[in-house]
Design a protein around this motif. Structure first.
Motif, PDB file in Angstrom:
ATOM      1  N   UNK A  67     -22.930 -76.837 -38.840  1.00 37.93           N
ATOM      2  CA  UNK A  67     -24.097 -77.607 -39.281  1.00 37.93           C
ATOM      3  C   UNK A  67     -24.556 -78.585 -38.206  1.00 37.93           C
ATOM      4  N   UNK A  68     -23.614 -79.308 -37.618  1.00 34.53           N
ATOM      5  CA  UNK A  68     -23.940 -80.310 -36.602  1.00 34.53           C
ATOM      6  C   UNK A  68     -24.652 -79.673 -35.420  1.00 34.53           C
ATOM      7  N   UNK A  69     -24.200 -78.517 -35.001  1.00 39.37           N
ATOM      8  CA  UNK A  69     -24.780 -77.837 -33.845  1.00 39.37           C
ATOM      9  C   UNK A  69     -26.051 -77.069 -34.187  1.00 39.37           C
ATOM     10  N   UNK A  70     -26.426 -77.032 -35.462  1.00 40.30           N
ATOM     11  CA  UNK A  70     -27.652 -76.363 -35.879  1.00 40.30           C
ATOM     12  C   UNK A  70     -27.507 -74.861 -36.056  1.00 40.30           C
ATOM     13  N   UNK A  71     -26.317 -74.346 -35.890  1.00 35.66           N
ATOM     14  CA  UNK A  71     -26.093 -72.904 -36.013  1.00 35.66           C
ATOM     15  C   UNK A  71     -26.301 -72.451 -37.457  1.00 35.66           C
ATOM     16  N   UNK A  72     -25.828 -73.245 -38.394  1.00 37.93           N
ATOM     17  CA  UNK A  72     -25.995 -72.891 -39.813  1.00 37.93           C
ATOM     18  C   UNK A  72     -27.466 -72.820 -40.181  1.00 37.93           C
ATOM     19  N   UNK A  73     -28.268 -73.773 -39.697  1.00 39.22           N
ATOM     20  CA  UNK A  73     -29.710 -73.755 -39.979  1.00 39.22           C
ATOM     21  C   UNK A  73     -30.372 -72.544 -39.326  1.00 39.22           C
ATOM     22  N   UNK A  74     -29.975 -72.247 -38.119  1.00 32.49           N
ATOM     23  CA  UNK A  74     -30.555 -71.139 -37.364  1.00 32.49           C
ATOM     24  C   UNK A  74     -30.295 -69.791 -38.045  1.00 32.49           C
ATOM     25  N   UNK A  75     -29.091 -69.608 -38.539  1.00 28.94           N
ATOM     26  CA  UNK A  75     -28.704 -68.327 -39.137  1.00 28.94           C
ATOM     27  C   UNK A  75     -28.928 -68.255 -40.648  1.00 28.94           C
ATOM     28  N   UNK A  76     -29.229 -69.381 -41.250  1.00 29.59           N
ATOM     29  CA  UNK A  76     -29.440 -69.414 -42.700  1.00 29.59           C
ATOM     30  C   UNK A  76     -28.328 -70.169 -43.385  1.00 29.59           C
ATOM     31  N   UNK A  77     -28.602 -71.448 -43.667  1.00 29.05           N
ATOM     32  CA  UNK A  77     -27.551 -72.373 -44.092  1.00 29.05           C
ATOM     33  C   UNK A  77     -26.731 -71.933 -45.301  1.00 29.05           C
ATOM     34  N   UNK A  78     -27.346 -71.569 -46.407  1.00 33.04           N
ATOM     35  CA  UNK A  78     -26.471 -71.240 -47.546  1.00 33.04           C
ATOM     36  C   UNK A  78     -25.548 -70.067 -47.239  1.00 33.04           C
ATOM     37  N   UNK A  79     -26.073 -69.043 -46.601  1.00 34.31           N
ATOM     38  CA  UNK A  79     -25.272 -67.860 -46.313  1.00 34.31           C
ATOM     39  C   UNK A  79     -24.164 -68.166 -45.306  1.00 34.31           C
ATOM     40  N   UNK A  80     -24.488 -68.913 -44.258  1.00 38.81           N
ATOM     41  CA  UNK A  80     -23.492 -69.260 -43.247  1.00 38.81           C
ATOM     42  C   UNK A  80     -22.409 -70.151 -43.854  1.00 38.81           C
ATOM     43  N   UNK A  81     -22.798 -71.132 -44.647  1.00 37.32           N
ATOM     44  CA  UNK A  81     -21.820 -72.033 -45.265  1.00 37.32           C
ATOM     45  C   UNK A  81     -20.885 -71.275 -46.202  1.00 37.32           C
TER      46      UNK A  81
END
Length: 126
Positions: free
Chosen positions: A24-38
């Motif tokens: 999340x901090x690095x923005x990877x979760x947002x880039x790839x799709x936060x709910x799915x990545x989390x």
């Protein structure tokens, strides 16, 4: 006789789980799709925790409950340290005792449920 709780194992698994907030901090979760990545990261970490605890821990339930609690404390600390540097102000669970308790209990339960699964698998293996 092995110790009932291997602190190094607990710390190692808790440190591994810090990949979640770093995504999340690095923005990877947002880039790839936060709910799915989390959710995917949580599932993958849970599987790793279960496999490792089943194989290495004398008491997987205790080990993973402790791991969840330690991870929660680490995540709170990480938030307290990094949020002022990244966002310019303190944000996150450290602003509320209820939030701190919620994070700790949630992660304790996560670890305990994973530990219960590991214990069942460990018992079936014997």
């Amino acid at each position: 006789m092995k110790e009932k709780l291997d602190i190094r194992l607990v710390l190692g698994l808790a440190l591994l789980a810090l990949i979640r907030p770093f995504l999340s901090i690095l923005g990877i979760a947002d880039l790839l799709g936060k709910p799915l990545v989390s959710l995917g990261t949580t599932l993958l970490l849970t599987l790793v925790w279960v496999f490792v605890a089943k194989s290495k821990a004398e008491d997987p339930l205790l080990t993973l409950a402790a791991t969840g609690l330690v991870y929660g404390a680490m995540a709170i600390f990480l938030s307290a340290v990094l949020s002022p540097m990244i966002l310019g102000q303190l944000q996150g669970p450290t602003l509320s005792i209820r939030a701190i308790i919620s994070v700790l209990i949630t992660n304790l339960l996560w670890g305990a449920l994973a530990g219960l699964l590991a214990k069942v698998l460990q018992t079936l293996k014997k």
